[in-house]
Each structure stands twice: as structure tokens, then as C-alpha cells.
Design an enzyme around this catalytic site. Structure first.
Site, short mmCIF file in Angstrom:
data_model
loop_
_atom_site.label_atom_id
_atom_site.label_comp_id
_atom_site.label_asym_id
_atom_site.label_seq_id
_atom_site.Cartn_x
_atom_site.Cartn_y
_atom_site.Cartn_z
N ASP A 31 0.80 -1.17 -0.03
CA ASP A 31 0.08 0.08 -0.10
C ASP A 31 0.94 1.22 0.00
O ASP A 31 2.21 1.14 0.23
CB ASP A 31 -0.80 -0.14 1.20
CG ASP A 31 -2.18 0.83 1.19
OD1 ASP A 31 -3.00 0.44 0.40
OD2 ASP A 31 -2.03 2.13 1.61
N THR A 88 -10.81 -2.92 -7.94
CA THR A 88 -11.03 -1.25 -7.96
C THR A 88 -11.71 -0.99 -9.08
O THR A 88 -11.77 -1.75 -10.37
CB THR A 88 -9.63 -0.62 -8.47
OG1 THR A 88 -8.78 -1.25 -7.24
CG2 THR A 88 -9.89 0.56 -8.38
N THR A 89 -12.95 -0.29 -9.10
CA THR A 89 -13.61 0.03 -10.24
C THR A 89 -13.32 1.57 -10.69
O THR A 89 -12.50 2.19 -10.42
CB THR A 89 -15.09 0.05 -9.67
OG1 THR A 89 -15.30 1.10 -8.65
CG2 THR A 89 -15.59 -1.38 -9.34
N ASN A 114 -18.70 -5.95 -9.08
CA ASN A 114 -19.00 -6.12 -7.85
C ASN A 114 -18.81 -7.69 -7.73
O ASN A 114 -19.18 -8.55 -8.56
CB ASN A 114 -20.40 -5.87 -7.56
CG ASN A 114 -20.71 -6.11 -6.08
OD1 ASN A 114 -20.32 -6.85 -5.28
ND2 ASN A 114 -21.08 -5.12 -5.51
N PHE A 115 -17.89 -7.96 -6.71
CA PHE A 115 -17.52 -9.53 -6.56
C PHE A 115 -18.52 -10.36 -5.67
O PHE A 115 -18.33 -11.78 -5.51
CB PHE A 115 -16.24 -9.87 -6.05
CG PHE A 115 -14.79 -9.43 -7.06
CD1 PHE A 115 -14.57 -10.51 -7.90
CD2 PHE A 115 -14.53 -7.98 -7.41
CE1 PHE A 115 -13.51 -10.16 -8.92
CE2 PHE A 115 -13.59 -7.86 -8.49
CZ PHE A 115 -13.21 -8.88 -9.22
N HIS A 147 -23.82 4.53 -1.58
CA HIS A 147 -22.57 3.97 -1.07
C HIS A 147 -21.99 5.09 0.18
O HIS A 147 -22.51 6.07 0.13
CB HIS A 147 -21.69 3.59 -2.11
CG HIS A 147 -21.69 2.40 -2.68
ND1 HIS A 147 -22.51 2.40 -4.03
CD2 HIS A 147 -21.15 1.28 -2.71
CE1 HIS A 147 -22.51 1.26 -4.35
NE2 HIS A 147 -21.66 0.28 -3.63
N LYS A 151 -16.39 6.23 -1.06
CA LYS A 151 -16.17 5.65 -2.11
C LYS A 151 -15.71 6.67 -3.48
O LYS A 151 -16.19 7.86 -3.30
CB LYS A 151 -17.49 5.18 -2.60
CG LYS A 151 -17.33 4.40 -3.94
CD LYS A 151 -18.75 3.49 -4.01
CE LYS A 151 -18.62 2.54 -5.35
NZ LYS A 151 -17.21 1.74 -5.46
N GLY A 157 -19.51 0.71 -10.32
CA GLY A 157 -19.11 -0.02 -11.35
C GLY A 157 -20.52 -1.25 -11.32
O GLY A 157 -20.86 -1.47 -12.27
N THR A 158 -20.85 -1.51 -10.08
CA THR A 158 -22.14 -2.41 -9.99
C THR A 158 -23.45 -1.46 -10.74
O THR A 158 -24.14 -2.20 -11.52
CB THR A 158 -22.53 -2.64 -8.54
OG1 THR A 158 -21.43 -3.29 -7.98
CG2 THR A 158 -23.42 -3.58 -8.50
#
Length: 259
Positions: A31, A88-89, A114-115, A147, A151, A157-158
């Protein structure tokens, strides 16, 4: 499986927990800000990024960073030849560029808006509902998402993926509008609105509105855990599919390619 985590914020920490619970080993966390990351690098230092992943002995990578650096991260990681999951979106407009780059360097990447398994089932429900409702001209359609206020991208992205599923049913909805309307919308415009507030993990709604009533479809995430569990599972599936030859390296894959 030995996993490298690129991005060690809230999602990175959650992914680490889920990966360990599933029996995987997180060999490095990287990071630019988090003080508890195993390796802290300067933003934009792609050489340090690839060096950290390469020296860790990782067999796969999960990336949850920030839209501002995701493309340079992807381009740094793909040449390593490891299966790469990107959570990452905010880079939908770069998908073709990354697909071409993956083919060029022989790297393999999978991404999704979205996973969460529940969200991906929601996509299928929305697509089927849109096909049904599009037959009834009295019903218009729109989407909304909420959200947390940390964010970085809007719409999510969703939300954009949900909009695509709506468009699959409503053939006349040829334009997605994500800004506020300052005039009467055209019949071909699909409004995708967003709200950012508090600590909400994610809520998505699809409205089918007619003269007599409204039908709402809603998905509400309780926490980020669903996203993390899905990302870890996708990495495992992608790695397995590459080993068995079900999927070939040098491609950008989506959720439906794995499930």
C-alpha cells in the site's frame, strides 16, 4: 495458494481475513498509505510494486486500490504472468486498452463491477425482469445506488453493470445518463443516479414505474465481506481454470467466464 494483496485499505484487510479463512496464505500486502502494510511504496512507483510482488513468491494477485492508480498498477502487474483479480472500479472505459495489453504481454486479468455472489445473481434477476417489463410500454425504468462517503467513483461499477442488464431488455434505452437532469429526459435515456452518505456498504435499486404502480428490485449489502469472499473465490477459480486449460492466458475475463 500464496496471494499478494495490492491495496491494503478497508477492503484489503477484509480480503486478507477471508483469504486466510479459506486456507490461503497472504504473502505480501502492499500500500501507499496504510502503516500496517508489509510493504509501503510511493504512489506511482510501479517498479517497487512489481519487485514486491515478485520477491514475495505469490501465485496470484488481488488488487483493491484506487481508480487514480489502478491502470498503472494493472500494467505493472500483468507482465508478471500471475492471475490477477482487480476489484478497483472506475475504469470501464479502459477495458479494451487493458484487454489489448494483456494479449500483448500474456498476462491474465479478471475484473467485475462487484464480486459479491448475491450481486451477480441480482444482475441475472434484473436482466430477466427487464426483458419481461419491456413488453409493457406503460412502464419506464430507472436505477439508483447508495454507497459510503469514502467511495471514490460515482456511479459505482455495479450500478453501470446493472444499467447494461436493463439495456439488454429495454432495447430503446440506448443512452445511460449519470448526471442530474435539467430538462425533460428523452425516452431513450436510462437514468442511473447515485448518492454518497455515511458508511453504507452498498444498496442498489431498479424501479419499473407505471401509471398504476411501481415495482422495485433491491440488493442491500450488509458489509464488505461479500465482496472480499467473492474476490478470493474468483482468484482460486481463475488460477484453476488457467492450469486446466479451461481459460487461456493473455485475456481480460469477467464474472460469467468463471461461473
Amino acid at each position: 495458494m500464496k496471494i499478494a494483496l495490492v491495496g491494503y485499505g478497508k477492503m484489503g484487510h477484509m480480503v486478507e481475513q477471508c483469504a486466510k479463512r479459506a486456507g490461503h496464505e497472504v504473502v505480501v500486502t502492499i500500500d501507499t498509505v496504510s502503516e500496517d502494510a508489509m510493504v509501503k511504496i510511493t504512489s506511482g512507483d510501479t517498479e517497487a510494486l512489481t519487485r514486491a510482488v515478485k520477491s514475495s513468491g505469490a501465485e496470484g494477485i488481488i488488487e483493491f486500490s484506487h481508480p487514480s492508480v489502478v491502470i498503472e498498477n494493472i500494467k505493472a502487474l500483468l507482465p508478471l504472468g500471475l492471475p490477477l483479480i482487480v476489484g478497483t472500479t472506475g475504469w470501464n472505459d479502459k477495458h479494451k486498452e487493458i484487454a489489448d495489453y494483456a494479449a500483448k504481454v500474456g498476462g491474465t486479468i479478471m475484473t467485475a463491477g462487484n464480486f459479491s455472489i448475491g450481486v451477480n445473481m441480482f444482475y441475472k434477476i434484473v436482466e430477466e425482469a427487464a426483458k419481461i417489463m419491456a413488453e409493457f410500454k406503460d412502464y419506464d425504468v430507472a436505477t439508483w445506488e447508495l454507497h459510503h462517503n469514502q467511495k471514490a467513483d460515482s456511479p459505482s461499477g455495479t450500478a453501470l453493470e446493472i444499467a447494461k442488464r436493463v439495456q439488454a431488455g429495454y432495447k430503446n434505452k440506448t443512452e445511460i445518463v449519470t448526471d442530474a437532469f435539467h430538462e425533460r429526459p428523452s425516452a431513450n435515456q436510462l437514468h442511473v443516479s447515485s448518492t454518497r452518505c455515511g458508511n453504507v456498504p452498498g444498496t442498489h435499486k431498479v424501479f419499473f414505474d407505471g401509471t398504476a404502480d411501481t415495482i422495485e428490485l433491491t440488493h442491500t449489502a450488509r458489509s464488505r465481506e461479500g465482496f472480499a469472499v467473492g474476490a478470493v473465490d474468483c482468484l482460486s477459480r481463475l488460477s484453476s481454470a488457467l492450469k486446466t486449460g479451461k481459460l487461456a492466458p493473455g485475456n481480460l475475463y469477467a464474472w460469467d467466464d468463471l461461473y
